[in-house]
Design an enzyme around this catalytic site. Structure first.
Site, PDB file in Angstrom:
ATOM      1  N   ARG A  92      36.357  51.557  45.016  1.00 19.62           N
ATOM      2  CA  ARG A  92      36.750  50.160  45.600  1.00 19.62           C
ATOM      3  C   ARG A  92      37.304  50.300  46.990  1.00 19.62           C
ATOM      4  O   ARG A  92      37.035  49.726  47.950  1.00 19.62           O
ATOM      5  CB  ARG A  92      38.322  49.881  44.861  1.00 19.62           C
ATOM      6  CG  ARG A  92      39.099  48.522  45.446  1.00 19.62           C
ATOM      7  CD  ARG A  92      40.347  48.338  44.610  1.00 19.62           C
ATOM      8  NE  ARG A  92      40.993  47.318  44.627  1.00 19.62           N
ATOM      9  CZ  ARG A  92      41.986  46.822  44.200  1.00 19.62           C
ATOM     10  NH1 ARG A  92      42.462  47.511  43.045  1.00 19.62           N
ATOM     11  NH2 ARG A  92      42.624  45.461  44.582  1.00 19.62           N
ATOM     12  N   ASP A 169      44.225  36.814  34.689  1.00 16.30           N
ATOM     13  CA  ASP A 169      45.513  36.226  34.646  1.00 16.30           C
ATOM     14  C   ASP A 169      46.098  35.536  35.829  1.00 16.30           C
ATOM     15  O   ASP A 169      47.246  35.078  35.734  1.00 16.30           O
ATOM     16  CB  ASP A 169      46.384  37.768  34.271  1.00 16.30           C
ATOM     17  CG  ASP A 169      46.315  38.457  35.702  1.00 16.30           C
ATOM     18  OD1 ASP A 169      45.387  38.502  36.628  1.00 16.30           O
ATOM     19  OD2 ASP A 169      46.930  39.280  35.764  1.00 16.30           O
ATOM     20  N   HIS A 198      38.382  32.955  40.142  1.00 16.06           N
ATOM     21  CA  HIS A 198      38.888  33.502  41.449  1.00 16.06           C
ATOM     22  C   HIS A 198      38.041  32.444  42.465  1.00 16.06           C
ATOM     23  O   HIS A 198      38.172  32.967  43.863  1.00 16.06           O
ATOM     24  CB  HIS A 198      38.615  34.898  42.119  1.00 16.06           C
ATOM     25  CG  HIS A 198      39.235  36.101  41.178  1.00 16.06           C
ATOM     26  ND1 HIS A 198      39.173  37.182  41.746  1.00 16.06           N
ATOM     27  CD2 HIS A 198      40.249  35.904  40.250  1.00 16.06           C
ATOM     28  CE1 HIS A 198      40.300  38.144  40.875  1.00 16.06           C
ATOM     29  NE2 HIS A 198      40.691  37.218  40.038  1.00 16.06           N
ATOM     30  N   TYR A 264      42.536  32.957  45.325  1.00 13.83           N
ATOM     31  CA  TYR A 264      41.675  33.703  46.001  1.00 13.83           C
ATOM     32  C   TYR A 264      40.777  33.060  46.817  1.00 13.83           C
ATOM     33  O   TYR A 264      39.674  33.751  47.530  1.00 13.83           O
ATOM     34  CB  TYR A 264      40.661  34.306  44.639  1.00 13.83           C
ATOM     35  CG  TYR A 264      41.490  35.479  44.367  1.00 13.83           C
ATOM     36  CD1 TYR A 264      41.090  36.866  44.985  1.00 13.83           C
ATOM     37  CD2 TYR A 264      42.029  35.421  43.164  1.00 13.83           C
ATOM     38  CE1 TYR A 264      41.780  37.876  44.275  1.00 13.83           C
ATOM     39  CE2 TYR A 264      42.811  36.566  42.573  1.00 13.83           C
ATOM     40  CZ  TYR A 264      42.601  37.854  43.136  1.00 13.83           C
ATOM     41  OH  TYR A 264      42.892  38.984  42.785  1.00 13.83           O
TER      42      TYR A 264
HETATM   43  C1  G6P Z   1      45.327  39.802  39.625  1.00  9.02           C
HETATM   44  C2  G6P Z   1      43.626  39.374  39.505  1.00  9.02           C
HETATM   45  C3  G6P Z   1      43.162  40.361  38.919  1.00  9.02           C
HETATM   46  C4  G6P Z   1      42.856  41.687  39.947  1.00  9.02           C
HETATM   47  C5  G6P Z   1      44.548  41.951  40.186  1.00  9.02           C
HETATM   48  C6  G6P Z   1      44.245  42.945  41.320  1.00  9.02           C
HETATM   49  O1  G6P Z   1      45.710  39.867  38.536  1.00  9.02           O
HETATM   50  O2  G6P Z   1      43.650  38.340  38.735  1.00  9.02           O
HETATM   51  O3  G6P Z   1      41.622  39.949  38.775  1.00  9.02           O
HETATM   52  O4  G6P Z   1      42.473  42.671  39.350  1.00  9.02           O
HETATM   53  O5  G6P Z   1      45.033  41.107  40.562  1.00  9.02           O
HETATM   54  O6  G6P Z   1      45.351  43.756  41.355  1.00  9.02           O
HETATM   55  P1  G6P Z   1      45.702  45.302  42.282  1.00  9.02           P
HETATM   56  O7  G6P Z   1      47.123  45.305  42.183  1.00  9.02           O
HETATM   57  O8  G6P Z   1      44.618  46.162  41.544  1.00  9.02           O
HETATM   58  O9  G6P Z   1      44.991  44.938  43.768  1.00  9.02           O
HETATM   59 MN    MN Z   2      41.476  37.841  37.898  1.00 14.87          MN
END
Ligand code: G6P
Ligand code: MN
Length: 441
Positions: A92, A169, A198, A264
């Protein structure tokens, strides 16, 4: 007989927030057996051992185990919670840096970060679903794996009859914040929402009396009375990324006040403003690796070393409650309303009927039945059509391995300004992901 739940990608840092909800609500789910499955032996054994100890010491009668053998994990399974990340947050971070250094947003689900993640994840998820169809064809798969928008398009195309619900979520988190703003219980409000994962908008927020609260929220935002919403999510409240994101979401609503945006959309409508915050030497992936990942695995190591989980506890996550609420709705056929990703099938009447969209649906033991949206305006429809074309061609590229298709998918992504940047970033991403992407020809 009790239900067997399997966490696919059980070694993930998103697991703890689900494991705690499963532990607390085991009896109402009739949950008797829980398996953590992952291809990463080290992570799954850390979280697996931790969970065995934690469940046992808190008096849970659920039988917990962990494995790296998928055939064994799937035997007799009733529910699969899936959240995988081929290449982990390391990959990532690599994608984010390539995008940002080339002047593009690097987010892992939007833009070309999302494209790259999709190329890694689509083959892996389709393999797993194939296995599920062989070994436990009656099991329900509740999928959290990202990039959910592209992935759900691939899943429903390849397995139109599969018992899969693709969820996120973000809608429930934002709805929680809106409910808090109006001092309402989330369960007393009815939200109308449409779009893709998103990539969507709320059109109405209906209260117990049938009044729409969205005009009030619009007025408060447009008049400048508020410039952000307080997050309802305890885990992200202190996280600067989410603090900025919620403020930007309100800024977007002020600029496009027709409907309330999913946060998003910031990556598509204000990529320049997102890039201004970004540091190519320290991206979200780095932040997660040094923060959440380190904290969780260190805590597992500490507990295993100490031989007791007595002074340790897990926090029930918003994502954990949401996925368990949906499993509960399926088990008990409650036909409650949840936002899910499903084939449109006419729910949005002026949009591709075969396309996967994100909309509210009633969920019961037969799965989800989407709620009619009707027609959507030209602005949102135009954005969605281009994004959907990008998603479809990304799936085509992952399934066929065609370089030309990949290039055209990239060009359809709104974050890509021209051919030379699109091709350059595609080639750099491919080079950095050789181990994970399908071979492109
Ligand atoms: C939210 C989104 C998820 C995403 C997460 C990212 O919950 O709905 O799709 O994976 O945020 O979290 P992070 O802390 O990994 O950036
Ligand atoms: Mn998501």
């Amino acid at each position: 007989m009790g239900n067997k739940f399997v966490m696919i990608g059980g070694g993930s840092t998103q697991s703890p927030g689900i494991l705690e909800v499963l532990r607390k609500r085991a009896s109402e789910l009739n949950l008797t057996e829980l398996v953590l499955y992952d291809i990463d032996g080290e992570r799954v054994s850390l979280l697996g051992k931790y969970t065995e100890m934690y469940y046992e010491e808190t008096g849970s009668s659920v039988k917990v185990s962990y494995t790296t053998d998928i055939d064994e994990a799937l035997q007799g399974a009733d529910f699969l919670f899936m959240q995988i990340r081929p290449g982990l947050n390391k990959q990532r971070g690599i994608d984010e840096k390539i995008c940002i250094r080339n002047g593009l947003v690097g987010q892992e689900t939007c833009g070309l970060g999302g494209f790259s993640f999709a190329m890694r994840v689509i083959p892996a998820v389709l393999e797993i679903i194939k296995k599920v169809k062989e070994i436990c064809p009656n099991a329900w798969i509740l999928n959290y794996t990202n990039p959910e928008a592209v992935l759900s398009e691939a899943i429903y195309r390849e397995f139109p009859e599969a018992k899969v619900l693709c969820i996120c979520d973000m809608p429930i988190s934002i709805e929680g914040a809106i409910a808090d703003y109006f001092n309402k219980d989330l369960r007393d409000l009815t939200f109308k929402y449409f779009g893709m994962n998103h990539f969507g908008w709320w059109t109405n927020v209906i209260d117990e009396q049938g009044h729409d609260l969205l005009p009030q929220l619009r007025e408060d935002v447009v008049s400048g009375k508020i410039d952000t919403l307080l997050q309802s999510n305890e885990e992200t409240k202190e996280d600067q990324y989410w603090i900025d994101t919620y403020r930007q979401m309100i800024r977007l609503f002020k600029r496009f006040p027709e409907y309330f945006p999913n946060c998003y959309l910031q990556y598509y409508l204000t990529p320049d403003e997102m890039l201004a915050h970004d540091d190519p030497n320290f991206t979200r992936g780095d932040y997660v690796m040094q923060g959440r990942e380190k904290r969780i695995y260190d805590e597992c190591r500490r507990v295993i070393q100490a031989g007791t989980a007595k002074d340790s506890s897990l926090h029930a996550g918003v994502h954990g409650n949401y996925i368990v609420d949906i499993a509960y709705a399926i088990i008990h056929n409650t036909r409650e309303r949840f936002t899910v990703n499903m084939k449109n099938n006419g729910a949005i009447s002026n949009f591709d009927s075969e396309a996967v969209i994100e909309v509210p649906a009633y969920v019961g033991s037969m799965g989800a039945e989407t709620i009619n949206v009707g027609t959507i305006p030209t602005f949102q429809k135009g954005l969605m059509e281009m994004q959907k074309a990008y998603e479809k061609m990304t799936v085509d590229a992952a399934l066929t391995g065609s370089y030309q298709t990949a290039l055209e998918a990239v060009m359809l992504n709104k974050t890509v300004p021209n051919y030379s940047i699109g091709k350059k970033v595609l080639d750099e991403l491919y080079e950095a992901n050789k181990e994970y992407w399908p071979l492109l020809k």
